[in-house]
Design a protein around this motif. Structure first.
Motif, PDB file in Angstrom:
ATOM      1  N   PRO A  31      62.995  40.067  51.100  1.00 30.53           N
ATOM      2  CA  PRO A  31      62.170  39.421  52.153  1.00 30.53           C
ATOM      3  C   PRO A  31      60.696  39.471  51.766  1.00 30.53           C
ATOM      4  N   HIS A  32      59.964  38.484  52.223  1.00 31.32           N
ATOM      5  CA  HIS A  32      58.545  38.359  51.857  1.00 31.32           C
ATOM      6  C   HIS A  32      57.753  39.548  52.395  1.00 31.32           C
ATOM      7  N   ARG A  33      56.920  40.124  51.548  1.00 31.39           N
ATOM      8  CA  ARG A  33      56.031  41.187  51.971  1.00 31.39           C
ATOM      9  C   ARG A  33      54.746  41.060  51.165  1.00 31.39           C
ATOM     10  N   GLU A  34      53.726  41.757  51.577  1.00 31.62           N
ATOM     11  CA  GLU A  34      52.432  41.675  50.932  1.00 31.62           C
ATOM     12  C   GLU A  34      52.529  42.180  49.495  1.00 31.62           C
ATOM     13  N   PRO A  35      51.852  41.499  48.560  1.00 26.10           N
ATOM     14  CA  PRO A  35      51.919  41.927  47.155  1.00 26.10           C
ATOM     15  C   PRO A  35      51.230  43.269  46.949  1.00 26.10           C
ATOM     16  N   GLN A  36      51.796  44.079  46.092  1.00 30.42           N
ATOM     17  CA  GLN A  36      51.227  45.371  45.720  1.00 30.42           C
ATOM     18  C   GLN A  36      50.668  45.344  44.294  1.00 30.42           C
ATOM     19  N   LEU A  37      50.992  44.305  43.558  1.00 27.79           N
ATOM     20  CA  LEU A  37      50.499  44.177  42.185  1.00 27.79           C
ATOM     21  C   LEU A  37      49.881  42.799  42.044  1.00 27.79           C
ATOM     22  N   LEU A  38      48.606  42.765  41.685  1.00 29.12           N
ATOM     23  CA  LEU A  38      47.886  41.509  41.483  1.00 29.12           C
ATOM     24  C   LEU A  38      47.690  41.305  39.983  1.00 29.12           C
ATOM     25  N   LEU A  39      48.298  40.242  39.451  1.00 25.93           N
ATOM     26  CA  LEU A  39      48.251  39.943  38.031  1.00 25.93           C
ATOM     27  C   LEU A  39      47.122  38.959  37.776  1.00 25.93           C
ATOM     28  N   LEU A  40      46.169  39.369  36.969  1.00 27.74           N
ATOM     29  CA  LEU A  40      44.971  38.583  36.736  1.00 27.74           C
ATOM     30  C   LEU A  40      45.044  37.882  35.394  1.00 27.74           C
ATOM     31  N   GLY A  41      44.793  36.573  35.392  1.00 27.51           N
ATOM     32  CA  GLY A  41      44.766  35.821  34.156  1.00 27.51           C
ATOM     33  C   GLY A  41      45.931  34.839  34.073  1.00 27.51           C
TER      34      GLY A  41
ATOM     35  N   ALA B 254      51.741  39.215  42.816  1.00 21.88           N
ATOM     36  CA  ALA B 254      51.072  37.925  43.039  1.00 21.88           C
ATOM     37  C   ALA B 254      50.217  37.619  41.821  1.00 21.88           C
ATOM     38  N   TRP B 255      49.970  36.308  41.591  1.00 20.77           N
ATOM     39  CA  TRP B 255      49.209  35.879  40.406  1.00 20.77           C
ATOM     40  C   TRP B 255      47.855  35.310  40.837  1.00 20.77           C
ATOM     41  N   ALA B 256      46.897  35.575  39.978  1.00 24.40           N
ATOM     42  CA  ALA B 256      45.564  34.958  40.143  1.00 24.40           C
ATOM     43  C   ALA B 256      45.072  34.600  38.750  1.00 24.40           C
ATOM     44  N   GLU B 257      45.218  33.304  38.407  1.00 22.71           N
ATOM     45  CA  GLU B 257      44.875  32.905  37.045  1.00 22.71           C
ATOM     46  C   GLU B 257      43.362  33.023  36.795  1.00 22.71           C
ATOM     47  N   ASP B 258      42.592  32.907  37.839  1.00 19.69           N
ATOM     48  CA  ASP B 258      41.144  33.120  37.723  1.00 19.69           C
ATOM     49  C   ASP B 258      40.868  34.531  38.227  1.00 19.69           C
ATOM     50  N   ALA B 259      40.521  35.424  37.278  1.00 22.50           N
ATOM     51  CA  ALA B 259      40.335  36.820  37.649  1.00 22.50           C
ATOM     52  C   ALA B 259      39.254  36.999  38.694  1.00 22.50           C
ATOM     53  N   LYS B 260      38.136  36.272  38.551  1.00 24.52           N
ATOM     54  CA  LYS B 260      37.015  36.433  39.490  1.00 24.52           C
ATOM     55  C   LYS B 260      37.403  35.976  40.889  1.00 24.52           C
ATOM     56  N   ALA B 261      38.076  34.809  40.957  1.00 20.45           N
ATOM     57  CA  ALA B 261      38.489  34.304  42.267  1.00 20.45           C
ATOM     58  C   ALA B 261      39.557  35.195  42.884  1.00 20.45           C
ATOM     59  N   GLY B 262      40.448  35.721  42.037  1.00 23.64           N
ATOM     60  CA  GLY B 262      41.483  36.612  42.558  1.00 23.64           C
ATOM     61  C   GLY B 262      40.897  37.868  43.129  1.00 23.64           C
ATOM     62  N   ALA B 263      39.843  38.382  42.513  1.00 22.57           N
ATOM     63  CA  ALA B 263      39.211  39.588  43.042  1.00 22.57           C
ATOM     64  C   ALA B 263      38.550  39.309  44.374  1.00 22.57           C
ATOM     65  N   ALA B 264      37.969  38.121  44.518  1.00 19.48           N
ATOM     66  CA  ALA B 264      37.290  37.788  45.773  1.00 19.48           C
ATOM     67  C   ALA B 264      38.280  37.589  46.905  1.00 19.48           C
ATOM     68  N   ASP B 265      39.468  37.052  46.624  1.00 16.08           N
ATOM     69  CA  ASP B 265      40.444  36.747  47.667  1.00 16.08           C
ATOM     70  C   ASP B 265      41.384  37.910  47.946  1.00 16.08           C
ATOM     71  N   ALA B 266      41.268  39.021  47.222  1.00 12.17           N
ATOM     72  CA  ALA B 266      42.206  40.139  47.393  1.00 12.17           C
ATOM     73  C   ALA B 266      42.065  40.721  48.787  1.00 12.17           C
ATOM     74  N   PRO B 267      43.198  41.119  49.432  1.00 12.41           N
ATOM     75  CA  PRO B 267      43.143  41.679  50.791  1.00 12.41           C
ATOM     76  C   PRO B 267      42.471  43.049  50.780  1.00 12.41           C
ATOM     77  N   ARG B 268      41.718  43.319  51.883  1.00 23.22           N
ATOM     78  CA  ARG B 268      41.018  44.592  51.961  1.00 23.22           C
ATOM     79  C   ARG B 268      41.891  45.674  52.604  1.00 23.22           C
ATOM     80  N   ALA B 269      42.750  45.301  53.517  1.00 22.26           N
ATOM     81  CA  ALA B 269      43.530  46.310  54.237  1.00 22.26           C
ATOM     82  C   ALA B 269      44.799  46.725  53.488  1.00 22.26           C
ATOM     83  N   GLN B 270      45.164  46.023  52.441  1.00 28.50           N
ATOM     84  CA  GLN B 270      46.432  46.263  51.726  1.00 28.50           C
ATOM     85  C   GLN B 270      46.152  47.074  50.473  1.00 28.50           C
ATOM     86  N   ALA B 271      46.953  48.138  50.252  1.00 25.94           N
ATOM     87  CA  ALA B 271      46.849  48.914  49.024  1.00 25.94           C
ATOM     88  C   ALA B 271      47.473  48.105  47.896  1.00 25.94           C
ATOM     89  N   PHE B 272      46.753  47.898  46.815  1.00 26.92           N
ATOM     90  CA  PHE B 272      47.299  47.120  45.699  1.00 26.92           C
ATOM     91  C   PHE B 272      46.639  47.574  44.408  1.00 26.92           C
TER      92      PHE B 272
END
Length: 625
Positions: free
Chosen positions: A512-522, A543-561
């Motif tokens: 089931p869908h849950r908040e990502p705990q690992l953010l893959l950059l690039g 979750a993936w963020a091909e743009d590392a800078k944008a991924g860092a800006a959009d990362a959730p603050r309340a979620q441990a990751f």
């Protein structure tokens, strides 16, 4: 005859002479009886014919046919006589015991009886009737009125006498039968005596044989009754003495073996306790040293960043290299001790080898490319029943060794089916291994050609870990190699069944869908995809963020990751932004001592155990932050 027993041989030895003598005597007696019977019959015929001729002399001379007929008939009363006849001097029959026979074809010239005819049924004798010469001055003749006989002997007729062979043959058969019966009786009596004597001789020998068989079977208490007498009794007594000596020696040896076994068991238990204590000590020491070593690596990284002059940078680099070597050694020791002490239980599930090969290729592609080696993982659809993490760790250690000891050429990972098993091989074109080192390379800290223990050539624990992992997975490592011609490491695993594959499919079903705990950059690449799949196996959403800078800006603050990417693709500003959001940071392709402050490094090829431990640690720290 080789398979005959002693009783048969003794009986044959005792009976054979008696049978041979009886047969020879029976044959000789039968031949003698036949010869004597024939001779006696002929002598009898000659004598009887001579007597009949003498009796017929006067009647033949006087022509008294009636008397001659009576004489011929009287001859039939003699044994074996079947016919008698009297002929005149011209060969014409004048009297017979029956019908008159034919005239004589040829008049014999002999003046003595002889055998005229002979066949299988009869004997025909003929004797001349001779008129003897008498002295004319005999008073009896001078007073007689009978005709005067000639002065000289003359043949005046012939007498034939026919004897049958039937009665003689019967007597001969009776005599031969009696002889054979006597011989058979002799053989029978000899056989009984031979049996009795043979039994008296073979019985002690058979008892000895039985006793020897019992002793050979392990019954050293077997004994022979010493009652045969003579040499056999002395042999029986010697056998009993030997059995007693064997029994005593066995008890002595068993006592010594029990004592030696007990001592060896104590030594074994002591060695096992020492080995377990050593492994526990190494595990505890490695674990306890991990935290200060981690702090030391951070201090070394800060020192490297603070270094200004070239000597300071060189010194900081040497400190970083030393810290990295100690870290790798502690990690390897912890792995060995965990496998020896913790009792790892493998998870046997259906695992597609294509997925394992994809992880390996992603994790080792850069290491192989750095040495200009071609790394190939041959595509396959085979699936095996095994623990995926342990198998990947095992093959990863083999690939590490293959790349380290291969200067040019290629490294190949392939699999092929063998019945209900799958054979996985790691091939390289490296320096190869001599035959005398093939078993020792699986021992701890054993390295070929690294007597100086240089860290750049490894620690000598990789194949020791491989050997332990293979044992846990229920297989063994086979090695084929030759110096200068590369090496092949192979292992066999069971082919996955339909049930295990179905179970693995259900296990890997989308959660089931849950908040990502690992953010893959690039951008997507094999190394990051491998990390994503490993994290999914451990229950972490990604979750993936091909743009590392944008991924860092959009990362959730309340979620441990935890953010994960390549060190050369993530800018320091991005790292600061992720830290501000409480994220743990893992940089691939560098060591922790070389990573920027607040980030942790993982060298390639990616080691699943290290990644898993670091993820758990950073997620815990992120949740606290």
């Amino acid at each position: 005859m080789k398979n005959w027993g002693i009783r048969t041989r003794v009986l044959l030895l005792a009976l054979l002479p008696a049978v041979a003598i009886a047969v020879l005597l029976a044959g000789y007696m039968a031949w003698r009886i036949a010869a004597d019977s024939e001779r006696d019959l002929r002598n009898y015929g000659h004598g009887l014919a001579r007597q009949l001729a003498a009796v017929s002399e006067f009647s033949t001379y006087s022509g008294d046919r009636e008397t001659l007929r009576k004489i011929a008939i009287a001859a039939l009363d003699e044994s074996y006589v079947t016919a008698a006849a009297v002929f005149d001097d011209q060969g014409m029959p004048i009297a017979a015991s029956g019908a008159l026979p034919s005239p004589l074809k040829t008049l014999p010239l002999s003046r003595a009886p002889f055998l005229l005819d002979n066949d299988d049924e009869r004997l025909l004798f003929i004797a001349p009737v001779v008129l003897h010469r008498y002295d004319v001055s005999d008073p009896f003749l001078s007073e007689s009125t009978a005709p005067v006989w000639p002065a000289q002997a003359a043949t005046i007729g012939w007498v034939t006498l026919e004897l049958t062979r039937a009665a003689a043959q019967k007597r001969k058969q009776e005599a031969i039968f009696f002889t054979l019966l006597s011989s058979l009786a002799v053989v029978l009596i000899g056989g009984i005596m031979a049996f009795i004597l043979g039994r008296q001789v073979t019985r002690p020998i058979l008892r000895l044989e039985n006793t020897v068989a019992r002793i050979q079977a392990g019954d050293l208490g077997a004994r022979v009754p010493p009652d045969s007498g003579g040499d056999l009794q002395r042999l029986e007594e010697g056998m009993n003495a030997m059995a007693q000596a064997l029994h005593d020696n066995r008890e002595l040896l068993e006592a010594r073996v029990r004592a030696a076994t007990s001592a060896l068991e104590d030594k074994k238990n002591e060695a096992e306790r020492a080995s377990v204590a050593k492994s526990r000590f190494l595990a505890a020491a490695s674990h306890d040293l991990r935290q200060p070593l981690h702090a030391l690596s951070l201090f070394a990284a800060d020192l490297r960043h603070e270094a200004v002059t070239p000597p300071q940078r060189r010194l900081a680099g040497q400190i970083n290299d030393s810290v990295r070597g100690i870290s790798e050694l502690l990690d390897a020791l912890l792995d060995v001790s965990r496998l020896d002490v913790a009792g790892v239980t493998p998870l046997a599930i259906g695992q597609p080898l294509a997925e394992t090969f994809r992880h390996l290729e992603a994790g080792f592609a850069r290491s192989a490319a750095a040495k200009s080696l071609r790394l190939r993982c041959r595509p396959t659809r085979l699936q095996v029943t095994t623990d995926p993490a342990l198998l990947e760790r095992l093959l990863g250690n083999l690939l590490t060794n293959a790349i380290r000891y291969t200067e040019s050429g290629s490294v190949l990972v392939a699999a092929r089916r063998r019945g209900d098993r799958v054979r996985i091989e790691v091939r390289d074109s490296g320096i190869g291994i001599a035959a005398e080192h093939r078993h020792a390379i699986f021992e701890e800290f054993y390295q070929i050609g690294n007597t100086a223990r240089e860290l750049g050539q490894g620690l000598g624990l990789g194949l020791a870990i491989v050997s332990r992992l293979a044992r846990i997975l229920g297989t063994r490592i086979e090695v084929r190699s030759a110096p200068g011609r590369g090496s092949v490491f192979a292992l066999d695993l069971p082919l996955a069944t339909a049930d295990s594959v179905r179970e693995e499919t259900q296990r890997n079903a989308p959660a089931p869908h849950r908040e990502p705990q690992l953010l893959l950059l690039g951008a997507r690449n094999p190394e990051l995809e491998s990390a994503e799949q490993l994290a999914a196996t451990w229950g972490y959403a990604s979750a993936w963020a091909e743009d590392a800078k944008a991924g860092a800006a959009d990362a959730p603050r309340a979620q441990a990751f935890v953010a994960l990417g390549f060190a050369d693709e993530i800018a320091p500003a991005t790292i600061e932004s992720l830290r501000a959001r409480g994220a743990g940071i893992i940089l691939l392709g560098t060591g922790t001592e070389e990573a920027p402050a607040g980030a942790h490094g993982l060298r390639l090829p990616l080691r699943p155990a290290k990644l898993r431990a670091l993820l758990a640690q950073l997620l815990t720290e992120s949740a606290r932050a």
